[in-house]
Scaffold this active site. Structure first.
Site, PDB file in Angstrom:
ATOM      1  CB  SER A   1      -0.894   0.006   1.240  1.00  0.00           C
ATOM      2  OG  SER A   1      -1.481   1.275   1.424  1.00  0.00           O
TER       3      SER A   1
ATOM      4  CE1 TYR B   1      -6.519   3.940  -1.271  1.00  0.00           C
ATOM      5  CE2 TYR B   1      -4.754   3.970   0.342  1.00  0.00           C
ATOM      6  CZ  TYR B   1      -5.960   3.481  -0.099  1.00  0.00           C
ATOM      7  OH  TYR B   1      -6.617   2.525   0.635  1.00  0.00           O
TER       8      TYR B   1
ATOM      9  CB  THR C   1      -6.955   1.893  -4.403  1.00  0.00           C
ATOM     10  OG1 THR C   1      -6.257   0.660  -4.300  1.00  0.00           O
ATOM     11  CG2 THR C   1      -8.242   1.809  -3.594  1.00  0.00           C
TER      12      THR C   1
ATOM     13  CE  LYS D   1      -7.701  -3.477  -3.170  1.00  0.00           C
ATOM     14  NZ  LYS D   1      -8.381  -2.570  -2.248  1.00  0.00           N
TER      15      LYS D   1
ATOM     16  CG  HIS E   1     -11.292   0.118   0.380  1.00  0.00           C
ATOM     17  ND1 HIS E   1     -10.693   0.977  -0.504  1.00  0.00           N
ATOM     18  CD2 HIS E   1     -10.458   0.075   1.450  1.00  0.00           C
ATOM     19  CE1 HIS E   1      -9.563   1.451   0.015  1.00  0.00           C
ATOM     20  NE2 HIS E   1      -9.395   0.900   1.209  1.00  0.00           N
TER      21      HIS E   1
HETATM   22  C1  LIG Z   1      -6.624  -2.522   7.778  1.00  0.00           C
HETATM   23  C2  LIG Z   1      -6.941  -2.360   6.327  1.00  0.00           C
HETATM   24  C3  LIG Z   1      -6.271  -1.414   5.590  1.00  0.00           C
HETATM   25  C4  LIG Z   1      -6.523  -1.279   4.225  1.00  0.00           C
HETATM   26  N1  LIG Z   1      -5.785  -0.401   3.497  1.00  0.00           N
HETATM   27  C5  LIG Z   1      -5.929  -0.393   2.147  1.00  0.00           C
HETATM   28  C6  LIG Z   1      -5.029   0.366   1.356  1.00  0.00           C
HETATM   29  O1  LIG Z   1      -4.125   1.017   1.851  1.00  0.00           O
HETATM   30  N2  LIG Z   1      -5.214   0.330   0.010  1.00  0.00           N
HETATM   31  C7  LIG Z   1      -6.227  -0.388  -0.589  1.00  0.00           C
HETATM   32  O2  LIG Z   1      -6.348  -0.395  -1.814  1.00  0.00           O
HETATM   33  N3  LIG Z   1      -7.071  -1.124   0.156  1.00  0.00           N
HETATM   34  C8  LIG Z   1      -6.928  -1.160   1.489  1.00  0.00           C
HETATM   35  N4  LIG Z   1      -7.736  -1.967   2.233  1.00  0.00           N
HETATM   36  C9  LIG Z   1      -8.724  -2.848   1.544  1.00  0.00           C
HETATM   37  C10 LIG Z   1      -8.072  -4.190   1.164  1.00  0.00           C
HETATM   38  O3  LIG Z   1      -7.114  -4.018   0.160  1.00  0.00           O
HETATM   39  C11 LIG Z   1      -9.108  -5.197   0.657  1.00  0.00           C
HETATM   40  O4  LIG Z   1      -9.825  -4.616  -0.398  1.00  0.00           O
HETATM   41  C12 LIG Z   1     -10.099  -5.677   1.739  1.00  0.00           C
HETATM   42  O5  LIG Z   1      -9.489  -5.726   2.999  1.00  0.00           O
HETATM   43  C13 LIG Z   1     -10.588  -7.077   1.373  1.00  0.00           C
HETATM   44  O6  LIG Z   1     -11.576  -7.494   2.232  1.00  0.00           O
HETATM   45  P1  LIG Z   1     -11.318  -8.492   3.466  1.00  0.00           P
HETATM   46  O7  LIG Z   1     -10.611  -7.705   4.514  1.00  0.00           O
HETATM   47  O8  LIG Z   1     -12.709  -8.877   3.863  1.00  0.00           O
HETATM   48  O9  LIG Z   1     -10.495  -9.663   2.976  1.00  0.00           O
HETATM   49  C14 LIG Z   1      -7.520  -2.082   3.605  1.00  0.00           C
HETATM   50  C15 LIG Z   1      -8.208  -3.018   4.376  1.00  0.00           C
HETATM   51  C16 LIG Z   1      -7.925  -3.172   5.713  1.00  0.00           C
HETATM   52  C17 LIG Z   1      -8.671  -4.214   6.494  1.00  0.00           C
END
Ligand SMILES: Cc1cc2nc3c(=O)[nH]c(=O)nc-3n(C[C@H](O)[C@H](O)[C@H](O)COP(=O)(O)O)c2cc1C
Length: 411
Positions: free
Chosen positions: A167, A190, A216, A281, A305
């Site tokens: 990320s 981002y 994203t 994404k 997300h």
């Molecule tokens: C703690 C956390 C931080 C996240 N940070 C980002 C991020 O920096 N960039 C991004 O594209 N998605 C981010 N996401 C979304 C994840 O990439 C992903 O889409 C999502 O967690 C998938 O669902 P799941 O947690 O049910 O497996 C984040 C999710 C979590 C739980």
């Protein structure tokens, strides 16, 4: 650079969370590990036993029965803020719940007596061979969960034979993360409000060896992650931002803010600046998927997300069949959101996904066991998927097709 919770919320970023639904009994212990719970729990003034927990620094394999056990175990060892941040979603958390519910609207139709030997779980993703069709989703701020931060997550992912997606909002800088493992890595951006910083980030990612850019696109504004809002004012673990600008002249205030009016030119910029393949994404509509392909994206990543941005948007598994029809095999489809079982991965592949990305379970593994914990999470899913494939009579990933599933109908 240190920053606090309020900075996160104001930065227009994707940061947010929840105090979660507790899961069942857990999952740890291993021959290599002392049985003592770590770290010790300190009762806090507000009565929450985890309130004063330091960020864990554990590195140990986990003996996992099911990934569903991990949230409750992680909650025991994490600071209150860290757990709230990872576990929750936006608004009423309808989408967060729907992500898992939609998976169960499909059933697996097994082919017994197929005579196949042990299944082969390897597959190719954008030129990299992975040992299972599951990759680590990009997630921000791993120093909230383990003092080794992303260096542990990337190592654990590599040890499991998978791909790490770093990320832009990581705690460590992208170069340190790249150097922490030899495995294949992609960089998720981002898109910053400051285009000069966007260029710098993309060029640094390419120079550090990242092989693909993920952009994203669902964070136009900060979402209403109310579990986090409720605990504003409580102590926060010290968080760092790894990817601060290094080029002179970049406005640091603007650099911390994401571009609110993203468009397809910004997506194209990621490709032209790096010459690397670009995957979009956090799109969930047929319209955006078709646009991405028409504009030359190498793949699409179907996601909401993890239910953390637009509540009441559809679950990826509900959108996937129509999206797969529209894509018609032209580019790989990655999907994430609520996948917790080998059965879940199987059903996503059957509906047309090339791979599943795993979010929260990776963070729980990191919290409970560092790099080894992350490896355990992926290894567990691999073992479960192998079992499912064998029970379903499917010999390889490419043989998991639409015929392997059917809509769940209650008579
Ligand atoms: C703690 C956390 C931080 C996240 N940070 C980002 C991020 O920096 N960039 C991004 O594209 N998605 C981010 N996401 C979304 C994840 O990439 C992903 O889409 C999502 O967690 C998938 O669902 P799941 O947690 O049910 O497996 C984040 C999710 C979590 C739980």
């Amino acid at each position: 650079m240190s920053f606090n919770r309020r900075d996160l919320l104001l930065a227009g970023s994707s940061f947010g969370a929840t105090l979660a639904a507790a899961g069942p009994v857990v999952a740890q212990n291993t021959q290599a590990v002392p049985a003592t719970p770590e770290p010790a729990q300190q009762p806090a003034a507000n009565g929450n036993a985890a309130a004063d927990s330091p960020v864990p620094s554990t590195d140990r394999p986990l003996n996992i029965i099911t990934l569903r056990d991990l949230p409750a175990e992680a909650q025991k060892v994490l600071p209150v803020y860290s757990y709230a941040y990872v576990a929750g979603g936006a608004g009423d958390e309808w989408t967060l719940r729907e992500n898992e519910a939609a998976i169960n609207r499909w059933v697996i139709e097994p082919d017994f007596l197929s005579g196949h030997p042990t299944p082969d779980l390897t597959t190719m993703l954008f030129g990299s061979k992975v040992s299972l069709p599951v990759i680590t989703a990009p997630m921000a701020s791993h120093d909230l969960f383990n003092t080794a931060a992303e260096a542990a997550t990337v190592k654990g992912t590599d040890q499991a034979g998978s791909i790490y997606v770093s990320s832009a909002a990581s705690s460590l800088d992208l170069e340190t993360i790249a150097a922490a493992s030899q495995g294949p890595k992609w960089f998720q951006i981002y898109f910053p409000a400051d285009r000069g910083f966007a260029r710098e980030l993309l060029q640094r990612a390419k120079a550090a060896g990242y092989k693909l850019i993920v952009i994203t696109v669902d964070v136009a504004v900060t979402s209403n992650r109310e579990r986090v809002t409720r605990i504003l004012g409580q102590p926060t673990p010290n968080m760092h931002r790894g990817n601060i600008p290094t080029t002179p002249g970049i406005d640091h205030q603007r650099a911390a803010v994401y571009k609110h009016d993203l468009n397809w030119d910004d997506v194209a910029f990621c490709g032209t600046e790096t010459g690397l393949p670009v995957v979009v994404k956090s799109i969930i509509s047929v319209r955006n998927v078709v646009q991405a392909i028409e504009r030359g994206c190498a793949g699409v990543w179907i996601s909401n997300h993890g239910g953390r941005q637009l509540d009441n948007s559809p679950a990826p598994m509900a959108a996937l069949p129509r999206i797969a029809d529209a894509v018609n095999g032209r580019v790989p489809i990655i999907v994430d959101g609520g996948f917790r079982r080998g059965q879940d991965v199987f059903r996503a592949l059957a509906l047309g996904a090339s791979a599943v990305a795993l979010g929260r379970p990776i963070i729980y593994g990191l919290s409970l066991g560092g790099a080894s914990g992350v490896q355990s999470v992926l290894q567990h899913l691999k073992t479960e998927l192998a079992m499912v494939m064998q029970l379903a009579g499917v010999p390889s990933i490419k043989d998991i097709t639409r015929e392997c599933v059917a809509p769940h109908r209650v008579a």
